[in-house]
Design a protein around this motif. Structure first.
Motif, PDB file in Angstrom:
ATOM      1  N   LEU A  45       0.820  -1.211   0.000  1.00 24.57           N
ATOM      2  CA  LEU A  45       0.000   0.000   0.000  1.00 24.57           C
ATOM      3  C   LEU A  45       0.856   1.264   0.000  1.00 24.57           C
ATOM      4  O   LEU A  45       0.518   2.254  -0.651  1.00 24.57           O
ATOM      5  CB  LEU A  45      -0.934  -0.001   1.213  1.00 24.57           C
ATOM      6  CG  LEU A  45      -2.081  -1.019   1.186  1.00 24.57           C
ATOM      7  CD1 LEU A  45      -2.853  -0.979   2.496  1.00 24.57           C
ATOM      8  CD2 LEU A  45      -3.018  -0.735   0.015  1.00 24.57           C
ATOM      9  N   LEU A  48       2.100   1.798  -3.552  1.00 24.99           N
ATOM     10  CA  LEU A  48       1.046   2.316  -4.426  1.00 24.99           C
ATOM     11  C   LEU A  48       0.736   3.778  -4.127  1.00 24.99           C
ATOM     12  O   LEU A  48       0.518   4.586  -5.036  1.00 24.99           O
ATOM     13  CB  LEU A  48      -0.226   1.474  -4.272  1.00 24.99           C
ATOM     14  CG  LEU A  48      -0.154   0.039  -4.807  1.00 24.99           C
ATOM     15  CD1 LEU A  48      -1.435  -0.722  -4.479  1.00 24.99           C
ATOM     16  CD2 LEU A  48       0.094   0.040  -6.319  1.00 24.99           C
ATOM     17  N   LEU A  51       3.427   5.963  -5.684  1.00 27.03           N
ATOM     18  CA  LEU A  51       3.259   6.098  -7.135  1.00 27.03           C
ATOM     19  C   LEU A  51       2.120   7.043  -7.475  1.00 27.03           C
ATOM     20  O   LEU A  51       2.217   7.874  -8.385  1.00 27.03           O
ATOM     21  CB  LEU A  51       3.005   4.717  -7.746  1.00 27.03           C
ATOM     22  CG  LEU A  51       4.193   3.749  -7.751  1.00 27.03           C
ATOM     23  CD1 LEU A  51       3.743   2.367  -8.261  1.00 27.03           C
ATOM     24  CD2 LEU A  51       5.315   4.301  -8.642  1.00 27.03           C
ATOM     25  N   SER A  52       1.000   6.922  -6.736  1.00 30.16           N
ATOM     26  CA  SER A  52      -0.145   7.799  -6.981  1.00 30.16           C
ATOM     27  C   SER A  52       0.210   9.248  -6.714  1.00 30.16           C
ATOM     28  O   SER A  52      -0.162  10.152  -7.465  1.00 30.16           O
ATOM     29  CB  SER A  52      -1.323   7.364  -6.103  1.00 30.16           C
ATOM     30  OG  SER A  52      -2.423   8.237  -6.256  1.00 30.16           O
TER      31      SER A  52
END
Length: 360
Positions: A45, A48, A51-52
């Motif tokens: 998590l 991610l 990256l977001s």
């Protein structure tokens, strides 16, 4: 002989495993161990989310592409295919682009007939209950409004006649405006004295159109201006309304002022039903029409709003926010918030401000 099982040194094995772990299995046990399974989820998590975050930063700080405004002819339409634009379907004539005088005929009912002799027959009109009974005079007045509007249009080559009125009756399949136009064409009101029989086979009168969304007198005025802009690509310089004489004050004093239109450029032609222009009719107009607009200038509260809702039985939406974006502020204006009067006049910019002499 003892029946008890031989002792198993399980405690030693457990102790050995606990005290002397195998280094080669340490990382796997840490990530996949039953007691530590959430650690892997946290790591995934976190990756991610990072990256977001980076993607959003790149989007925010990237150059914004320029999108052309389809309502400004000098803007480039590069990147858009012409057929995707609504404007690509509009083909205004040179004559239409020169028009400057808006003539409005507000609708009051819906004609369903197909022959000229049916124009004064109550059975071929969709009417309100109060319009029935002694309706001959009212129907004659409706026809007179249409005829007078056509006469004014024929007498001014720079005028556009707009029949205005929505699909306000539950038993109708068309709008007030469209039925008025059909009646006008059926009774040949656009044939001037100089017309020859051959003109009957030509296309309908080109300087007349319909406005199909208005639900009351204020919208008859404002929406017809927007429709004029759709049809000509410009806003009018002169406005003439043809309607009931008893409604003259409502239009000339209240509606005209609400849109800040010059009194010098506004005309009104009043025609009342024969026998119905007396004191009783004037009192009804004063109580049910004029007075409500003196306390709710734009008709967007309580009594006047409810009248619009009851007339919009087919849930129609007008197109004028898109086709006349310059009127967006006025179209959505509804004063009466906290500490604000319901009669506060719209003060935003309007396309006709450049003509001068307007109420502020």
């Amino acid at each position: 002989m003892s029946l008890l099982p031989s002792p198993i040194l399980s405690s030693r094995r457990r102790s050995f495993r606990r005290d002397t772990p195998n280094p080669s299995l340490l990382n796997a046990d840490f990530l996949f161990g039953r007691a530590r399974i959430t650690n892997l989820g946290v790591i995934i998590l976190s990756a991610l989310a990072s990256l977001s975050f980076l993607y959003n930063l790149a989007f925010i700080f990237s150059p914004t592409p320029t999108i052309p405004n389809p309502y400004r002819t000098h803007d480039s339409l590069a990147g858009y295919e012409a057929q995707q634009s609504i404007l690509s379907t509009i083909n205004r004539t040179e004559e239409a682009e020169q028009l400057s005088h808006l003539i409005i005929v507000p609708g009051h009912a819906i004609w369903t007939g197909v022959w000229a002799e049916q124009t004064l027959d109550e059975d071929y009109w969709v009417l309100e209950d109060y319009q029935r009974g002694h309706s001959a005079a009212r129907l004659s007045a409706f026809v007179s409004h249409i005829t007078r509007g056509a006469e004014l249009a024929l007498g001014d080559q720079r005028s556009l006649l707009v029949f205005s009125g929505g699909q306000t009756r539950i038993g109708s399949t068309t709008t007030e405006a469209e039925s008025y136009m059909r009646l006008a064409l059926t009774t040949n009101v656009f044939l001037s004295a100089s017309s020859t029989p051959s003109t009957r086979d030509e296309i309908p009168f080109s300087r007349a159109t319909t406005e199909n969304y208005a639900l009351d007198s204020f919208e008859n005025l404002l929406f017809s201006i927007a429709r004029f802009h759709e049809y000509t690509g410009r806003y009018p310089k002169q406005i003439t309304v043809v309607g009931y004489e008893m409604k003259r004050r409502r239009f000339t004093e209240l509606h005209r002022a609400a849109i800040r239109w010059s009194e010098a450029r506004f005309g009104y032609v009043g025609i009342d039903p024969v026998g119905e222009g007396g004191a009783k009719a004037l009192e009804g107009e004063f109580q049910n029409g004029y007075m409500p607009y003196t306390v709710d200038t734009y008709g967007c509260h309580d009594y006047l709003l409810q009248k619009r809702r009851l007339r919009n039985v087919f849930a129609r939406f007008h197109s004028y926010f898109s086709s006349s974006p310059e009127l967006g502020g006025l179209l959505s204006w509804c004063p009466g918030g906290v500490g604000e009067s319901m009669t506060k006049i719209y003060e935003g910019p309007l396309p006709w401000d450049i003509l001068g002499e307007y109420i502020v």
